[in-house]
Design a protein around this motif. Structure first.
Motif, PDB file in Angstrom:
ATOM      1  N   LEU A 279       3.350   4.427   5.445  1.00 21.46           N
ATOM      2  CA  LEU A 279       4.760   4.531   5.797  1.00 21.46           C
ATOM      3  C   LEU A 279       5.023   3.894   7.150  1.00 21.46           C
ATOM      4  CD1 LEU A 279       7.406   5.768   4.668  1.00 21.46           C
ATOM      5  CD2 LEU A 279       6.906   7.803   6.031  1.00 21.46           C
ATOM      6  N   ALA A 280       4.113   4.118   8.092  1.00 16.78           N
ATOM      7  CA  ALA A 280       4.271   3.506   9.409  1.00 16.78           C
ATOM      8  C   ALA A 280       4.141   1.980   9.327  1.00 16.78           C
ATOM      9  CB  ALA A 280       3.232   4.085  10.368  1.00 16.78           C
ATOM     10  N   GLN A 281       3.207   1.491   8.515  1.00 14.05           N
ATOM     11  CA  GLN A 281       3.047   0.046   8.364  1.00 14.05           C
ATOM     12  C   GLN A 281       4.279  -0.578   7.717  1.00 14.05           C
ATOM     13  OE1 GLN A 281      -0.559  -0.489   6.146  1.00 14.05           O
ATOM     14  NE2 GLN A 281      -1.896   0.191   7.833  1.00 14.05           N
ATOM     15  N   ASP A 282       4.879   0.133   6.729  1.00 13.40           N
ATOM     16  CA  ASP A 282       6.084  -0.394   6.095  1.00 13.40           C
ATOM     17  C   ASP A 282       7.240  -0.437   7.089  1.00 13.40           C
ATOM     18  OD1 ASP A 282       7.600  -1.031   3.480  1.00 13.40           O
ATOM     19  OD2 ASP A 282       8.734   0.660   4.305  1.00 13.40           O
ATOM     20  N   ALA A 283       7.349   0.603   7.937  1.00 12.77           N
ATOM     21  CA  ALA A 283       8.404   0.594   8.945  1.00 12.77           C
ATOM     22  C   ALA A 283       8.194  -0.529   9.945  1.00 12.77           C
ATOM     23  CB  ALA A 283       8.451   1.941   9.656  1.00 12.77           C
TER      24      ALA A 283
ATOM     25  N   ASP B 224       0.806  -1.223   0.000  1.00 17.14           N
ATOM     26  CA  ASP B 224       0.000   0.000   0.000  1.00 17.14           C
ATOM     27  C   ASP B 224       0.839   1.274   0.000  1.00 17.14           C
ATOM     28  OD1 ASP B 224      -2.214  -1.594   0.058  1.00 17.14           O
ATOM     29  OD2 ASP B 224      -2.436  -1.515   2.249  1.00 17.14           O
ATOM     30  N   LEU B 225       2.134   1.186   0.333  1.00 17.14           N
ATOM     31  CA  LEU B 225       2.947   2.389   0.432  1.00 17.14           C
ATOM     32  C   LEU B 225       3.101   3.069  -0.934  1.00 17.14           C
ATOM     33  CD1 LEU B 225       4.673   4.303   2.067  1.00 17.14           C
ATOM     34  CD2 LEU B 225       6.611   2.755   1.731  1.00 17.14           C
ATOM     35  N   SER B 226       3.402   2.312  -1.963  1.00 15.92           N
ATOM     36  CA  SER B 226       3.562   2.910  -3.289  1.00 15.92           C
ATOM     37  C   SER B 226       2.256   3.490  -3.797  1.00 15.92           C
ATOM     38  CB  SER B 226       4.105   1.874  -4.268  1.00 15.92           C
ATOM     39  OG  SER B 226       5.402   1.458  -3.892  1.00 15.92           O
ATOM     40  N   LEU B 227       1.163   2.792  -3.550  1.00 18.31           N
ATOM     41  CA  LEU B 227      -0.128   3.323  -3.983  1.00 18.31           C
ATOM     42  C   LEU B 227      -0.467   4.609  -3.249  1.00 18.31           C
ATOM     43  CD1 LEU B 227      -2.126  -0.041  -4.099  1.00 18.31           C
ATOM     44  CD2 LEU B 227      -1.087   1.199  -6.008  1.00 18.31           C
ATOM     45  N   ALA B 228      -0.155   4.645  -1.967  1.00 13.32           N
ATOM     46  CA  ALA B 228      -0.420   5.863  -1.196  1.00 13.32           C
ATOM     47  C   ALA B 228       0.460   7.016  -1.685  1.00 13.32           C
ATOM     48  CB  ALA B 228      -0.189   5.604   0.290  1.00 13.32           C
ATOM     49  N   ALA B 229       1.723   6.717  -2.002  1.00 12.49           N
ATOM     50  CA  ALA B 229       2.603   7.767  -2.520  1.00 12.49           C
ATOM     51  C   ALA B 229       2.102   8.284  -3.861  1.00 12.49           C
ATOM     52  CB  ALA B 229       4.022   7.235  -2.654  1.00 12.49           C
ATOM     53  N   GLN B 230       1.580   7.391  -4.694  1.00 14.39           N
ATOM     54  CA  GLN B 230       1.041   7.820  -5.980  1.00 14.39           C
ATOM     55  C   GLN B 230      -0.174   8.711  -5.786  1.00 14.39           C
ATOM     56  OE1 GLN B 230       0.634   5.043  -9.510  1.00 14.39           O
ATOM     57  NE2 GLN B 230      -1.512   5.245  -8.961  1.00 14.39           N
ATOM     58  N   ASP B 231      -1.059   8.330  -4.877  1.00 13.46           N
ATOM     59  CA  ASP B 231      -2.228   9.168  -4.609  1.00 13.46           C
ATOM     60  C   ASP B 231      -1.823  10.529  -4.037  1.00 13.46           C
ATOM     61  OD1 ASP B 231      -3.760   7.085  -5.500  1.00 13.46           O
ATOM     62  OD2 ASP B 231      -4.215   6.310  -3.486  1.00 13.46           O
ATOM     63  N   LEU B 232      -0.769  10.542  -3.225  1.00  9.59           N
ATOM     64  CA  LEU B 232      -0.314  11.808  -2.647  1.00  9.59           C
ATOM     65  C   LEU B 232       0.207  12.736  -3.747  1.00  9.59           C
ATOM     66  CD1 LEU B 232       0.326  13.590  -0.221  1.00  9.59           C
ATOM     67  CD2 LEU B 232       2.497  12.367   0.017  1.00  9.59           C
ATOM     68  N   ARG B 233       0.976  12.196  -4.674  1.00  6.34           N
ATOM     69  CA  ARG B 233       1.472  13.040  -5.762  1.00  6.34           C
ATOM     70  C   ARG B 233       0.322  13.552  -6.626  1.00  6.34           C
ATOM     71  NH1 ARG B 233       5.400   8.734  -6.044  1.00  6.34           N
ATOM     72  NH2 ARG B 233       7.415   9.425  -5.200  1.00  6.34           N
ATOM     73  N   ALA B 234      -0.671  12.712  -6.855  1.00  6.98           N
ATOM     74  CA  ALA B 234      -1.820  13.154  -7.649  1.00  6.98           C
ATOM     75  C   ALA B 234      -2.568  14.275  -6.932  1.00  6.98           C
ATOM     76  CB  ALA B 234      -2.749  11.971  -7.918  1.00  6.98           C
ATOM     77  N   ALA B 235      -2.714  14.162  -5.612  1.00 10.00           N
ATOM     78  CA  ALA B 235      -3.396  15.218  -4.857  1.00 10.00           C
ATOM     79  C   ALA B 235      -2.594  16.518  -4.886  1.00 10.00           C
ATOM     80  CB  ALA B 235      -3.623  14.762  -3.415  1.00 10.00           C
ATOM     81  N   GLN B 236      -1.283  16.412  -4.790  1.00  9.02           N
ATOM     82  CA  GLN B 236      -0.445  17.613  -4.878  1.00  9.02           C
ATOM     83  C   GLN B 236      -0.568  18.272  -6.247  1.00  9.02           C
ATOM     84  OE1 GLN B 236       3.403  16.042  -3.933  1.00  9.02           O
ATOM     85  NE2 GLN B 236       3.133  16.233  -1.716  1.00  9.02           N
ATOM     86  N   GLU B 237      -0.592  17.486  -7.288  1.00 10.07           N
ATOM     87  CA  GLU B 237      -0.727  18.028  -8.634  1.00 10.07           C
ATOM     88  C   GLU B 237      -2.086  18.692  -8.817  1.00 10.07           C
ATOM     89  OE1 GLU B 237       0.350  18.958 -12.564  1.00 10.07           O
ATOM     90  OE2 GLU B 237       1.498  18.376 -10.794  1.00 10.07           O
TER      91      GLU B 237
END
Length: 845
Positions: free
Chosen positions: A568-572, A522-535
């Motif tokens: 990120l917390a789950q990945d850590a 889920d970390l990569s998917l969350a990072a992708q969604d975050l970049r889309a929201a920033q854009e």
């Protein structure tokens, strides 16, 4: 009594009884008084004759400036002019025949105005009727003349008194100047022409000059005021008709004049080609009065404009058009990739009036070798960020994550384009480079991404991609969980049969989601969604979206940020060994969710209060922080091989901090600075010498520390930057100045050493980035910064990369001002002009 012989005796016999010197002085006094009296008498006689001449001239000017001559018929006008001429001649002859006053009249004037007994000016000219040698007679005569001589000092001719009140009891002479001033103001700049109307032929006199208004309006984006071609602003001295008027390209000349058949306007270029006026319908009026004709001409090259009545030119202007240069844009460094795989572009833009937008056009380097390929996905679109709107010159940076695009990893061509407000576009030279792609550590994820690219570039390869995916799923036990396996089998079934292009595009996106899930969950998917929201938020700010749209974009960003932090917390938690591989630096700042929330709230407030540029800049900082976080995660596996460099960077950060402290202390020791006397206590010479010695020893110790660091770097195979050697020399100069007791002369070398240390640290960070395999731009944190790119406490100083944005107090004040404006705008009792002004204040630009 006896008299001396000679001249004195002769004078006594003639009756003067005074010495010759006194006689001459007395005569000069009398002559001066008589001259004044004559001038007064001349003025009293001439002024009543001059006033009619002046009044007649004033009456002529009044008739001329009021425009009465063109309204008279020619016979009447000639009769009036003849009457004026005859009257002038008569009055001038009357003045010329004026008699001049005699000496006796002047003496009589002096005697009358002096008002003294015995009329001393006249009596002084008396003589004894008969010469006498009698001493008593002579004594009495001498005493008499001495008394007259004393009174000659008080002779007066008086002030002129022409007696105009008796001649003009109604004071009509004062009415004429008042009428003359009114006529002067009414005539305006046509005063000379109206005077000439008195002797002009009838045809010219009846053709009064028409009212013509002309002005030039430069384009709004030039921020130049209009230029008036008629009126007081265009009088001689402000506009030279022989010198072309310089105006920007695209300026509009507006000409407003009466709609008369014989009145026309002509425009030609410098080459003589006629120019066509812009279509401009006349304004509608409710009356039957003639509507003035309005002509507009857009200037694109050097031109001349003429207004003529028949064959006679009334007005003419020439224009030298300054061309609007197209914008310029070029790369300042090679395209590079951040540690998270995003594309980073650095570029410079310039324009004479400002750049409105910029973009990067990406295309394939050459046509596919196999003809008939049917790509499903077009090249990525890449709009570029501008530091501010209508920027005339500056540098910009754009970070876009294209790793999710199917073209990622392919060699492409790219050129940058910039557009100004006039619509002109320029392009940078085309370069070839490889689009950054995400590095997948999982071999299955890499295989899925590769097949995704094949499918996106050619829809005919769908059966081949299906076979490859079928082969990938032959061994389900290679998958850690059943989710990715089942997703791949779903993609396989989508590709079989006869799928449409729309279904194939959905499959391309589906394969990317599968690869991300295999790689990081889920970390990569969350990072992708975050970049889309920033854009999405960036586009909302650039498009000047409403407050409601901004709130929605900010809410989406907050939700995406929460999901990313949770992933990120789950990945850590799943990989504790990667997080604990290196002990935490005690000086590292901790990023808390409250910090991110505060930063996003500030972005929203800045955008709503109109500070869109500052909001976009802060959003870029947030994006950079998240990129640095991704970079720090990817660099965790490289800490071992970069240990010496990291230690050197830490040492440089510490030295930068110590050099800054030494420079601050040295600055306070300078007696010429205002800051030393305000806070520092007075120091005795012994205390001052001791403080300077401590500063010198500290500077020498820091110099020795730098020399040891350079030696250590050479032993470990690193090449110290030349800036560190420059810092070493500057430190030595500063130590010498401190040893000589001149702290003011030491501050300059200390500042040079501080700047050289900063540049050396940056060079070392770039060297470490190149060894890590990244491109020319290092995406990780700089020395003295934490993994999020923020300055650490006690770890060096600011290296000049921060940008000042409004703080919470500024944004709160701006919010209060907006609330007050809205409150006043809602008050119906306020004047309309004030409400219009307040409404313009609330408009967003």
């Amino acid at each position: 009594m006896t008299e001396p012989a000679g001249k004195t005796a002769d004078s006594n016999k003639t009756g003067s009884a005074l010495p010759a010197a006194l006689e001459a002085a007395a005569q000069r006094r009398i002559t001066t008084a008589v001259g004044r009296a004559r001038r007064v008498l001349v003025w009293e006689a001439a002024w009543p004759r001059i006033v009619p001449i002046l009044c007649l001239g004033g009456l002529f000017l009044v008739l001329s400036w009021l425009g009465l001559w063109p309204r008279m018929a020619d016979p009447l006008r000639y009769v009036v002019l003849a009457a004026f001429g005859i009257a002038y001649v008569g009055l001038i002859l009357h003045l010329a025949r004026m008699p001049l006053p005699s000496r006796d009249e002047a003496l009589a004037r002096v005697a009358r105005e002096s008002a003294m007994e015995h009329r001393p000016a006249t009596a002084f000219g008396d003589r004894l009727s008969q010469p006498s040698d009698d001493p008593l007679t002579q004594s009495l005569w001498r005493a008499h003349r001495l008394r007259l001589l004393e009174r000659l000092d008080h002779l007066s001719a008086g002030l002129p008194s022409p007696g105009m009140n008796a001649r003009d009891p109604y004071a009509l002479r004062f009415l004429l100047p008042l009428v003359l001033v009114v006529a002067f103001l009414m005539a305006g700049p046509d005063r000379i022409d109206r005077i000439a109307d008195a002797i002009r032929p009838a045809a010219a006199a009846t053709e009064a000059p028409p009212r013509i208004d002309a002005w030039v309006t430069p384009p709004a984006y030039t921020s130049r005021p209009p230029i008036f071609l008629t009126g007081d602003a265009a009088r001689p001295g402000s506009l030279d008709p022989n010198v072309p008027l310089k105006v920007p390209q695209g300026s509009v000349v507006t000409l407003r004049m009466p709609a008369e058949p014989d009145l026309a306007a002509h425009a030609v270029s410098t080459g003589g080609q006629p120019l066509v006026f812009d279509a401009a319908p006349p304004p509608k009026t409710q009356t039957d009065a003639p509507t003035p004709a309005e002509h507009k001409l857009t200037l694109s090259r050097d031109s001349a404009l003429t207004v003529a009545r028949g064959d006679r030119t009334l007005l003419s202007w020439s224009f030298a058009v300054t061309p609007d240069e197209p914008p310029k844009i070029e790369l300042t460094r090679e395209p590079s990739a951040t540690q998270s795989g995003a594309l980073s572009l650095g570029y410079s833009v310039s324009d004479d009036y400002g750049v409105m937008s910029a973009a990067a056009a990406i295309s394939a380097p050459e046509a596919p070798a196999e003809s008939g390929a049917r790509p499903l996905v077009a090249a990525p679109e890449l709009p570029l960020n501008l530091p501010r709107l209508r920027m005339r010159e500056g540098n910009g940076e754009t970070i876009r994550d294209l790793s999710a695009h199917p073209w990622a990893g392919a060699k492409v061509k790219m050129r940058l384009t910039a557009t100004d407000e006039a619509g002109q576009t320029s392009e940078s030279p085309t370069i070839e480079f490889t689009l950054p792609m995400r590095a997948f550590r999982n071999p299955i994820a890499r295989a899925v991404v590769e097949q995704r690219r094949v499918l996106a570039l050619d829809a005919r390869k769908a059966p081949n991609v299906a076979m490859a995916i079928d082969a990938i799923t032959l061994y389900p036990d290679k998958f850690k969980t059943n989710g990715p396996y089942l997703a791949l089998r779903t993609a396989y079934h989508r590709l079989t049969g006869q799928p449409s292009d729309a279904e194939l595009v959905e499959t391309v996106d589906f394969l990317w989601q599968i690869a991300l899930g295999i790689e990081d969950g889920d970390l990569s998917l969350a990072a992708q969604d975050l970049r889309a929201a920033q854009e999405a938020l960036r586009k909302a700010i650039e498009s000047n979206a409403s407050d409601a749209e901004l709130e929605k974009a900010m809410q989406d960003l907050r939700e995406a940020m929460d999901k990313y932090l949770e992933a990120l917390a789950q990945d850590a938690a799943r990989n504790p060994q990667s997080a604990n591989r290196q002990p935490m630096d005690p000086n590292t700042q901790v990023l808390r969710p409250e910090d991110l929330k505060k930063m996003m709230d500030q972005i929203e407030n800045l955008a709503k209060t109109g500070s869109r540029d500052a909001a976009q800049q802060m959003l870029s900082q947030l994006q950079q922080m998240m990129e640095n976080l991704e970079a720090s995660r990817s660099q965790q596996g490289q800490d071992g091989q970069n240990g010496p460099m990291n230690q050197a960077l830490d040492k440089l950060g510490e030295m930068i901090q110590r050099q800054q402290q030494l420079m601050d202390r040295t600055f306070k020791m300078d007696p010429d600075t205002d800051g030393s006397g305000a806070e520092a206590q007075p120091m005795s010479p012994e205390e001052r010498q001791k403080a300077l010695q401590e500063l010198r020893e500290g500077q020498q110790g820091l110099q020795k520390m730098l020399q040891e660091l350079q030696q250590t770097m050479k032993q470990q195979g690193m090449q110290p930057d030349g800036k560190l050697g420059q810092a070493d020399r500057s430190m030595g100069d500063a130590a010498d100045q401190l040893g000589e007791g001149a702290p003011g002369q030491a501050v300059g070398p200390q500042g040079q050493a501080l700047q050289a240390l900063r540049e050396g640290a940056r060079s070392l960070a770039d060297q470490m980035a190149r060894q890590n395999g990244s491109a020319t731009r290092q995406g990780g944190p700089m020395p003295g910064q934490d993994p999020l790119g923020r300055q650490q406490q006690g770890r060096g100083t600011d290296l000049g990369s921060t940008v000042k944005v409004p703080d919470a107090i500024d944004t709160q004040r701006a919010r209060e001002i907006l609330d007050m404006i809205r409150k006043r705008l809602g008050d119906p009792s306020r004047p309309l002009i004030e409400r219009d002004y307040l409404e313009r204040l609330l408009q967003k630009y």
